[in-house]
Design a protein around this motif. Structure first.
Motif, short mmCIF file in Angstrom:
data_model
loop_
_atom_site.label_atom_id
_atom_site.label_comp_id
_atom_site.label_asym_id
_atom_site.label_seq_id
_atom_site.Cartn_x
_atom_site.Cartn_y
_atom_site.Cartn_z
N ARG A 31 28.54 34.20 97.78
CA ARG A 31 28.50 33.62 96.45
C ARG A 31 28.70 32.10 96.47
NH1 ARG A 31 28.92 38.68 96.23
NH2 ARG A 31 28.59 39.95 94.38
N GLY A 32 28.86 31.55 97.67
CA GLY A 32 28.96 30.10 97.81
C GLY A 32 30.23 29.51 97.24
N LEU A 33 31.32 30.26 97.28
CA LEU A 33 32.60 29.79 96.74
C LEU A 33 33.53 29.35 97.85
CD1 LEU A 33 33.12 32.68 94.16
CD2 LEU A 33 32.49 30.32 93.62
N THR A 34 34.35 28.35 97.56
CA THR A 34 35.34 27.89 98.53
C THR A 34 36.65 28.64 98.31
OG1 THR A 34 36.22 26.17 97.08
CG2 THR A 34 34.33 25.56 98.49
N LEU A 35 37.54 28.55 99.29
CA LEU A 35 38.86 29.15 99.14
C LEU A 35 39.57 28.56 97.93
CD1 LEU A 35 40.09 29.21 102.86
CD2 LEU A 35 39.58 31.20 101.44
N ALA A 36 39.44 27.26 97.74
CA ALA A 36 40.10 26.60 96.61
C ALA A 36 39.57 27.10 95.27
CB ALA A 36 39.91 25.08 96.71
N GLU A 37 38.27 27.33 95.18
CA GLU A 37 37.69 27.84 93.94
C GLU A 37 38.19 29.24 93.64
OE1 GLU A 37 33.36 25.57 93.73
OE2 GLU A 37 33.63 27.23 95.14
N ILE A 38 38.26 30.08 94.68
CA ILE A 38 38.75 31.45 94.50
C ILE A 38 40.21 31.41 94.06
CG2 ILE A 38 39.34 33.60 95.69
CD1 ILE A 38 36.39 33.37 95.24
N ALA A 39 41.02 30.58 94.73
CA ALA A 39 42.44 30.49 94.40
C ALA A 39 42.62 30.05 92.95
CB ALA A 39 43.11 29.50 95.35
N LEU A 40 41.85 29.08 92.52
CA LEU A 40 41.95 28.58 91.14
C LEU A 40 41.61 29.68 90.14
CD1 LEU A 40 42.43 26.13 89.29
CD2 LEU A 40 39.99 25.65 89.46
N LYS A 41 40.53 30.40 90.40
CA LYS A 41 40.08 31.46 89.49
C LYS A 41 41.07 32.63 89.44
CE LYS A 41 35.16 30.41 90.11
NZ LYS A 41 34.71 30.08 88.78
N LEU A 42 41.74 32.90 90.55
CA LEU A 42 42.69 34.01 90.60
C LEU A 42 44.11 33.60 90.25
CD1 LEU A 42 41.58 35.90 93.85
CD2 LEU A 42 41.00 36.43 91.48
N GLY A 43 44.35 32.29 90.14
CA GLY A 43 45.70 31.81 89.87
C GLY A 43 46.63 32.01 91.05
N ARG A 44 46.08 31.91 92.25
CA ARG A 44 46.84 32.09 93.49
C ARG A 44 46.73 30.83 94.33
NH1 ARG A 44 50.02 36.23 94.95
NH2 ARG A 44 49.13 38.26 94.63
N SER A 45 47.49 30.77 95.40
CA SER A 45 47.41 29.62 96.30
C SER A 45 46.25 29.79 97.28
CB SER A 45 48.72 29.46 97.08
OG SER A 45 48.83 30.50 98.04
N VAL A 46 45.76 28.66 97.78
CA VAL A 46 44.71 28.68 98.80
C VAL A 46 45.21 29.41 100.04
CG1 VAL A 46 43.29 27.26 100.33
CG2 VAL A 46 43.60 26.58 97.94
N GLY A 47 46.48 29.19 100.38
CA GLY A 47 47.06 29.85 101.55
C GLY A 47 47.04 31.37 101.43
N TRP A 48 47.35 31.88 100.23
CA TRP A 48 47.34 33.33 100.03
C TRP A 48 45.93 33.89 100.19
CZ3 TRP A 48 44.96 36.54 96.42
CH2 TRP A 48 45.37 37.88 96.44
N VAL A 49 44.93 33.23 99.58
CA VAL A 49 43.56 33.71 99.70
C VAL A 49 43.13 33.69 101.17
CG1 VAL A 49 41.15 33.32 99.05
CG2 VAL A 49 42.96 32.96 97.36
N SER A 50 43.50 32.63 101.89
CA SER A 50 43.16 32.53 103.30
C SER A 50 43.80 33.66 104.10
CB SER A 50 43.62 31.18 103.85
OG SER A 50 43.41 31.10 105.24
N GLN A 51 45.06 33.98 103.79
CA GLN A 51 45.74 35.07 104.49
C GLN A 51 45.07 36.42 104.21
OE1 GLN A 51 49.87 34.83 103.40
NE2 GLN A 51 50.33 33.42 105.09
N VAL A 52 44.62 36.63 102.98
CA VAL A 52 43.91 37.87 102.64
C VAL A 52 42.64 37.96 103.47
CG1 VAL A 52 42.62 39.05 100.81
CG2 VAL A 52 44.90 38.14 100.33
N GLU A 53 41.89 36.86 103.53
CA GLU A 53 40.62 36.87 104.27
C GLU A 53 40.81 37.02 105.77
OE1 GLU A 53 37.92 33.72 103.50
OE2 GLU A 53 37.66 34.28 101.38
N ARG A 54 41.96 36.62 106.29
CA ARG A 54 42.21 36.74 107.73
C ARG A 54 42.94 38.03 108.08
NH1 ARG A 54 45.62 32.41 109.34
NH2 ARG A 54 46.09 32.05 107.16
N GLY A 55 43.20 38.85 107.06
CA GLY A 55 43.86 40.13 107.32
C GLY A 55 45.35 40.01 107.55
N LEU A 56 45.97 38.93 107.07
CA LEU A 56 47.40 38.74 107.25
C LEU A 56 48.18 39.23 106.04
CD1 LEU A 56 47.34 35.19 108.87
CD2 LEU A 56 47.47 37.43 110.00
N SER A 57 47.50 39.44 104.91
CA SER A 57 48.13 39.92 103.69
C SER A 57 47.18 40.89 103.00
CB SER A 57 48.40 38.75 102.75
OG SER A 57 49.75 38.62 102.45
#
Length: 198
Positions: A31-57
């Motif tokens: 969908r051409g979205l950045t981690l920062a865009e996803i974090a903003l839309k979900l009201g979460r931190s970029v770090g959290w989204v990154s951890q979800v994508e890397r299988g750490l959370s």
């Protein structure tokens, strides 16, 4: 409370959960979205989204609902990641272990035949109920092809209707389309889409 301290956050361990992480990453990328865009839309931190994508959370159920709404996919896409044999993960999908999308009430039930949403295409087994139809034209920036495994299937591509039967196939790229099942039996179509859209 930080995202890491959230009671809903935990470390991923199983292969099915790693598939979930990869699917979320693939959906964001297609969908051409950045981690920062996803974090903003979900009201979460970029770090959290990154951890979800890397299988750490692991996201909570409410987080999965938010991801599903954001990506425009059914929440069921994020479930049924059972991979009984580690060597088959990302390679094989067993008939009884496919992820099902849609409901019989919608007239279209799809099963993901691809092992995950990574890669350059997805393959789906679509079952169209008798009389089911897509009334409004759809158009996606994709190349799509289909093989009619059983039943009758009508597809309109760029304003031209085509009646297809068992053994017929089709392909189109970036054109408006609609479909319908004119028969009295379900139509089963093996549908390939590149890049993946789920």
């Amino acid at each position: 409370m930080s995202d890491l301290a959230s009671p809903t956050a935990r470390t991923l361990q199983g292969p099915g959960e790693r598939v979930l992480a990869g699917d979320i990453r693939a959906l964001r990328r297609v969908r051409g979205l950045t981690l920062a865009e996803i974090a903003l839309k979900l009201g979460r931190s970029v770090g959290w989204v990154s951890q979800v994508e890397r299988g750490l959370s692991t996201p909570s159920l409410s987080d999965l609902r938010a991801f599903a709404e954001l990506f425009g996919v059914p929440i069921s896409l994020f479930f049924s990641h059972d991979v009984p044999v580690e060597s088959e993960r990302g390679v094989v999908v067993r008939a009884g272990k496919r992820r099902t999308l849609g409901t019989s009430e919608s007239g279209l039930v799809e099963e993901l035949l691809s092992p995950d949403l990574g890669g350059t295409f997805e393959m789906v087994r679509s079952v169209f109920a008798p009389g089911a139809e897509l009334k409004n034209e759809a158009r996606r920036p994709t190349e799509e092809a289909g093989y009619i495994a059983s039943g009758q299937f009508d597809i309109e591509i760029a304003g031209v209707w085509h009646r297809l039967g068992e053994g017929d196939s089709f392909r189109f790229e970036g054109k408006p389309y609609r479909w319908r099942n004119p028969g009295s039996e379900p139509a089963v179509v093996i549908w390939v889409v590149s890049p993946p859209v789920y």
